[in-house]
Design a protein around this motif. Structure first.
Motif, PDB file in Angstrom:
ATOM      1  N   UNK A 567       0.923  -1.131  -0.014  1.00  0.00           N
ATOM      2  CA  UNK A 567       0.006   0.015  -0.055  1.00  0.00           C
ATOM      3  C   UNK A 567       0.945   1.326  -0.095  1.00  0.00           C
ATOM      4  N   UNK A 568       1.415   1.381  -0.852  1.00  0.00           N
ATOM      5  CA  UNK A 568       2.459   2.434  -1.288  1.00  0.00           C
ATOM      6  C   UNK A 568       2.505   2.835  -2.793  1.00  0.00           C
ATOM      7  N   UNK A 569       2.257   4.319  -3.014  1.00  0.00           N
ATOM      8  CA  UNK A 569       2.373   4.507  -4.419  1.00  0.00           C
ATOM      9  C   UNK A 569       3.875   4.364  -4.977  1.00  0.00           C
ATOM     10  N   UNK A 570       3.568   3.705  -6.251  1.00  0.00           N
ATOM     11  CA  UNK A 570       4.917   3.456  -6.872  1.00  0.00           C
ATOM     12  C   UNK A 570       5.417   2.151  -6.716  1.00  0.00           C
ATOM     13  N   UNK A 571       4.775   1.333  -5.534  1.00  0.00           N
ATOM     14  CA  UNK A 571       5.400   0.103  -5.229  1.00  0.00           C
ATOM     15  C   UNK A 571       3.895  -0.887  -4.975  1.00  0.00           C
ATOM     16  N   UNK A 572       3.071  -0.518  -5.698  1.00  0.00           N
ATOM     17  CA  UNK A 572       1.889  -1.435  -5.639  1.00  0.00           C
ATOM     18  C   UNK A 572       1.943  -2.789  -5.662  1.00  0.00           C
ATOM     19  N   UNK A 573       2.791  -3.282  -6.581  1.00  0.00           N
ATOM     20  CA  UNK A 573       2.951  -4.788  -6.676  1.00  0.00           C
ATOM     21  C   UNK A 573       4.467  -4.802  -6.809  1.00  0.00           C
ATOM     22  N   UNK A 574       4.987  -6.091  -6.643  1.00  0.00           N
ATOM     23  CA  UNK A 574       6.179  -6.677  -6.993  1.00  0.00           C
ATOM     24  C   UNK A 574       6.305  -7.936  -7.504  1.00  0.00           C
ATOM     25  N   UNK A 575       7.394  -8.376  -8.067  1.00  0.00           N
ATOM     26  CA  UNK A 575       7.225  -9.607  -8.840  1.00  0.00           C
ATOM     27  C   UNK A 575       7.991 -10.585  -7.972  1.00  0.00           C
ATOM     28  N   UNK A 576       7.732 -11.937  -8.524  1.00  0.00           N
ATOM     29  CA  UNK A 576       8.337 -13.203  -7.614  1.00  0.00           C
ATOM     30  C   UNK A 576       9.844 -13.123  -7.642  1.00  0.00           C
ATOM     31  N   UNK A 577      10.488 -13.780  -6.739  1.00  0.00           N
ATOM     32  CA  UNK A 577      11.880 -13.698  -6.579  1.00  0.00           C
ATOM     33  C   UNK A 577      12.255 -15.140  -6.876  1.00  0.00           C
ATOM     34  N   UNK A 578      13.722 -15.442  -7.360  1.00  0.00           N
ATOM     35  CA  UNK A 578      14.143 -16.533  -7.831  1.00  0.00           C
ATOM     36  C   UNK A 578      15.535 -16.774  -7.197  1.00  0.00           C
ATOM     37  N   UNK A 579      15.807 -18.104  -6.866  1.00  0.00           N
ATOM     38  CA  UNK A 579      17.203 -18.429  -6.443  1.00  0.00           C
ATOM     39  C   UNK A 579      17.546 -19.712  -7.254  1.00  0.00           C
ATOM     40  N   UNK A 580      18.676 -19.762  -7.436  1.00  0.00           N
ATOM     41  CA  UNK A 580      19.449 -21.203  -7.949  1.00  0.00           C
ATOM     42  C   UNK A 580      20.657 -21.424  -6.812  1.00  0.00           C
ATOM     43  N   UNK A 581      20.472 -22.707  -6.047  1.00  0.00           N
ATOM     44  CA  UNK A 581      21.345 -22.731  -5.117  1.00  0.00           C
ATOM     45  C   UNK A 581      22.196 -24.243  -5.560  1.00  0.00           C
ATOM     46  N   UNK A 582      23.454 -23.937  -5.179  1.00  0.00           N
ATOM     47  CA  UNK A 582      24.593 -25.214  -5.458  1.00  0.00           C
ATOM     48  C   UNK A 582      24.979 -25.461  -4.105  1.00  0.00           C
ATOM     49  N   UNK A 583      25.379 -26.962  -3.985  1.00  0.00           N
ATOM     50  CA  UNK A 583      25.638 -27.439  -2.508  1.00  0.00           C
ATOM     51  C   UNK A 583      26.302 -28.705  -2.900  1.00  0.00           C
ATOM     52  N   UNK A 584      27.514 -28.849  -2.011  1.00  0.00           N
ATOM     53  CA  UNK A 584      28.324 -29.887  -2.205  1.00  0.00           C
ATOM     54  C   UNK A 584      28.869 -30.044  -0.654  1.00  0.00           C
ATOM     55  N   UNK A 585      28.719 -31.511  -0.269  1.00  0.00           N
ATOM     56  CA  UNK A 585      28.996 -31.639   1.176  1.00  0.00           C
ATOM     57  C   UNK A 585      29.218 -33.088   1.481  1.00  0.00           C
ATOM     58  N   UNK A 586      29.958 -33.310   2.737  1.00  0.00           N
ATOM     59  CA  UNK A 586      29.964 -34.794   2.955  1.00  0.00           C
ATOM     60  C   UNK A 586      29.773 -34.742   4.672  1.00  0.00           C
ATOM     61  N   UNK A 587      29.296 -36.035   4.926  1.00  0.00           N
ATOM     62  CA  UNK A 587      29.026 -36.245   6.389  1.00  0.00           C
ATOM     63  C   UNK A 587      29.753 -37.541   6.771  1.00  0.00           C
TER      64      UNK A 587
END
Length: 809
Positions: A567-587
């Motif tokens: 509810x703010x002028x000029x910011x009435x809507x905003x788009x989705x955000x996206x993430x690409x995550x890379x992971x490598x590990x050992x247990x």
């Protein structure tokens, strides 16, 4: 260095730490700890230690497995630890999950950050970046996460996008709160009570009763009452909660569980203190920070703070501020009903989880140095069904569907004396998804995993914000606005209640305020919008059993979070955000299961990242809104070690290195009588400021986080003494979006100690504890009050201590 010495000395003196223990924690009359394998659940420390470190059973991947055999980034906290560490609300999790930061944002609002990623979710129409799931049910509103932390089986904190197996898509991670479930064929339970300074009382308990041989009932409850940590009585806690569950197993293939819960949050709510104010030189346009001289323990409603407030200059109104109206309170009610059906069909297990949740919020908060009045009603329905199929050839699989329906009705007032914003809105979200995951067992030691999810979100929003500003039209000889006799706006839920000399103008107009030289202006923002969105998220991974007790894994996954409204002028809507995550590990487990070493490296790339912040909209009004700020990169390494050097001694350590940086973070602000208050570079072109915060680190993203802990058991006759110490170090980090020097929290240490006594294998125990031994009130949030250029600080709890006693049966 002193904390390393403290840990070593404490170990010598038989004082140790439960923070990451996998054998037994500080004695507590909680349900069976999930950190102890079922066969060893009742074993003493020595018995468990003779078998080495035991497995932690998790269900984070929608199947029962050991956390050491799951190729995912996860922290697990047992129900015993939650009880022993006095966890009663989300912000307490900061003490026991190093990668997690939870901020109290005023009233009932909570903001969650994981590995430096999150968002300032302080209203009912923006979604959190971290999904909180209670008993398998996604909670749409962060306000609904209070009153849940009692009689738990465990907490699971998953790091990174959860875009395939979980209810709503979450880019930063997920927190699974899993209550202890009814047990067939046994009468059991516990009661636990503690008392500490600040008149802190925490009583919780549970009773489990069988109904014949095929059913059981479990009823649990919790009462928390504590005085405020600040001198004005704020930052207190008053919570009452109850949960009831019924489990029916008419056959070995069919299980049905029904659950209902209720909680109430009262008291005054989160408080804060004045850190200082930014004095503006109107001739040069430069700001100079002047500390308040008040301590972090002095609340905003303390007479000393009220006197200081009356020295703050409200630039737009040309006069100093009035005292805050001291009418803050919480009166929030939360309800939930959910079920779970598990049916073994022979071909696999069908799980169905229907749920309904409701929240009735009624609170006034003042932690931001103005009064916010929140009246909000939330309702959500959800249904999840999934089928966990038995292996077909080399393939294991899970398929499912999910539906979520949420409605929110809100009435907000943000009363800032020089500026009042009145908001009325309704919002609705309908989301459905289908998902699946396949595990290809290429060999007995090598697995390939693929997952995909299609999500369709449909959001509707209808709202109106009316912003009233007291604007001084007079200037003194130095060009400073000067209207010392103009009245300031009162606190109220509706602008129609404004009394003379205020005359309510039509939207877009202004009216004089008597003969004071000031005018009352009004600007309205109306948002009536729909946001449809459909996305495909996915995960690909590989796992390899390097040795019988060593796992190597790697994954790449794509996540998203839907857009929304402001509810703010000029910011009435905003788009989705996206993430690409890379992971490598050992247990790994070594030395006959006496040493555990886990190491993980990660790289997260965000695009169209959403940031919620307090700023100035296109109409020049101050407000809270979200926007897409561009890109950021988060990369780092986590390492965890646990060792049993002696049968009754457990040492643990965890270190996280985090490199978080915004590749782009640019926004605009219309030029006004005063320049932007920010630590980022700014440029002024054609009456518009451009603020560029690219290159700054993410919020709540310390470069180094180190946790050390030790636990020691000493047996005397038929009794045992269990001591613990844990200490956590975090390097400097920003906690707000303006990146001002005063919003940079410098390195901090926090140490906790406990000492427990009880019969070896007995049913009772008594424990003394000290939390935050250093007595440092660490800043966790620093909102700015733009109408006064003031900076307030919300801090963590000071040193607390007390005694806890419990009995199990």
């Amino acid at each position: 260095m002193r904390h390393f010495l403290l840990a070593g000395t404490a170990l010598t003196l038989a004082i140790g730490g439960p923070a990451l223990a996998q054998v037994t924690e500080t004695p507590a009359p909680a349900p069976t700890p999930s950190r102890v394998a079922p066969a060893a659940a009742a074993a003493s420390t020595g018995d468990a230690a003779s078998q080495g470190l035991t497995d932690i059973v998790i269900t984070a991947q929608r199947r029962v497995e050991s956390s050491q055999r799951a190729g995912v980034a996860i922290d697990v906290v047992s129900g015993t630890q939650v009880l022993a560490q006095g966890i009663t609300q989300p912000s307490d999790l900061n003490r026991i999950v190093p990668s997690l930061q939870v901020q109290d944002a005023g009233g009932a609002n909570k903001t969650f950050f994981l590995r430096g990623v999150g968002n300032f979710t302080v209203n009912g129409y923006s979604d959190p970046a971290i999904a909180v799931n209670y008993d398998g049910v996604y909670l749409g509103r962060p306000t609904s996460t209070s009153g849940l932390f009692y009689d738990l089986e465990r907490l699971e904190v998953l790091k990174g996008p959860q875009g395939t197996l979980y209810g709503r898509n979450a880019t930063a991670g997920a927190i699974n709160i899993l209550p202890a479930r009814p047990k067939l064929g046994e009468v059991s339970g516990f009661v636990d009570a503690s008392y500490g300074n600040y008149n802190a009382v925490n009583v919780q308990g549970a009773v489990n009763v069988p109904i014949g041989s095929i059913a059981a009932v479990r009823v649990s409850g919790n009462v928390v009452s504590r005085d405020g940590y600040l001198t004005d009585g704020t930052s207190d806690e008053k919570t009452q909660a109850v949960r009831a569950q019924v489990l029916v197993e008419p056959s070995p293939d069919l299980k049905l569980r029904l659950a209902g819960d209720y909680s109430h949050s009262g008291g005054k709510g989160v408080g804060s203190s004045y850190d200082g104010a930014y004095a503006l030189n109107f001739q040069t346009g430069a700001y100079n920070f002047v500390p308040s001289g008040l301590g972090a323990q002095v609340g905003l409603f303390d007479p000393k703070a009220q006197a200081y407030r009356q020295t703050l200059f409200l630039g737009v109104s040309g006069r100093t501020a009035d005292p805050l109206a001291n009418n803050v309170y919480l009166d929030n009610k939360f309800y939930g009903v959910n079920g779970e059906l598990n049916w073994d069909t022979g071909a696999g297990t069908l799980t169905v989880i229907p749920a309904y949740r409701k929240a009735d919020l009624n609170y006034n908060f003042g932690a931001a140095a103005f009064i916010g009045l929140i009246r909000e009603k939330d309702e959500q329905y959800s249904l999840e069904a999934r089928f966990n199929g038995k292996r077909i050839g080399p393939f294991d699989y899970v398929v499912g569907g999910y539906y979520f329906d949420e409605k929110v009705d809100g009435n907000y007032t943000f009363a800032q004396q020089a500026l009042n914003a009145y908001q009325f809105y309704t919002s609705s979200t309908k989301s459905w998804a289908v998902f699946g995951r396949v595990v290809a067992n290429v060999t007995d030691r090598f697995r390939l995993i693929g997952g995909v999810r299609y999500t369709d979100d449909h959001k509707d929003f209808n709202g109106r914000a009316d912003v009233f500003v007291v604007v001084c039209t007079q200037r003194n000889a130095f060009g400073v606005p000067s209207c010392p006799t103009t009245p300031l706006l009162p606190v109220g839920t509706n602008y129609n209640a404004l009394q003379p000399p205020f005359i309510v103008p039509p939207a877009g107009q202004a009216r004089p305020i008597g003969a004071t030289g000031a005018i009352l202006s009004r600007v309205a923002t109306i948002v009536d919008a729909t946001l449809p969105s459909s996305q495909v998220t996915w995960r690909g991974a590989a796992e390899f059993d390097i040795a019988p007790r060593s796992l190597g894994y790697a994954s790449v996954e794509r996540g998203y979070r839907s857009g929304g409204f402001s509810l703010a002028a000029g910011y009435e809507t905003y788009k989705p955000e996206f993430i690409t995550a890379y992971t490598v590990g050992v247990k790994n487990r070594f030395l006959d299961n006496k040493l555990q070493l886990n190491v993980e490296a990660f790289w997260w790339d965000y695009t169209d990242q959403q940031i919620g912040r307090i700023g100035v909209d296109a109409n020049g009004n101050q407000g809270q809104f979200s926007q897409n700020i561009g890109q950021s990169t988060i990369k780092g390494v986590e390492a965890n070690v646990e060792v049993l050097p002696l049968p009754d001694t457990l040492l643990t350590g965890e270190v996280q290195y985090l490199d978080s940086k915004y590749k782009s973070f640019t926004y605009n602000q219309p030029a006004q009588a005063t320049p932007p208050l920010t630590g980022c570079p700014t440029t002024l072109t054609a009456g518009v400021y451009t603020i560029n915060c690219a290159g700054f680190p993410g919020f709540n993203a310390p470069k180094w986080t180190l946790t050390l802990a030790a636990q020691q058991t000493v047996r005397v006759g038929g009794f045992k003494v269990v001591g613990s110490v844990d200490t956590q170090f975090r390097t400097k980090r920003y906690v707000e979006a303006e990146f001002l020097p005063e919003e940079l929290v410098h390195s901090t240490w926090t140490t906790n100690v406990q000492l427990g006594f009880g019969p070896d294998g007995g049913h009772w125990q008594i424990t003394g504890f000290i939390r935050n031994l250093e007595n440092d009130r660490i800043i966790v949030n620093t909102p700015t009050v733009s109408v006064a250029n003031a900076l307030v600080a919300t801090t963590s709890a000071p040193r607390t201590f007390g005694v806890r006693a419990g009995y199990t049966f």
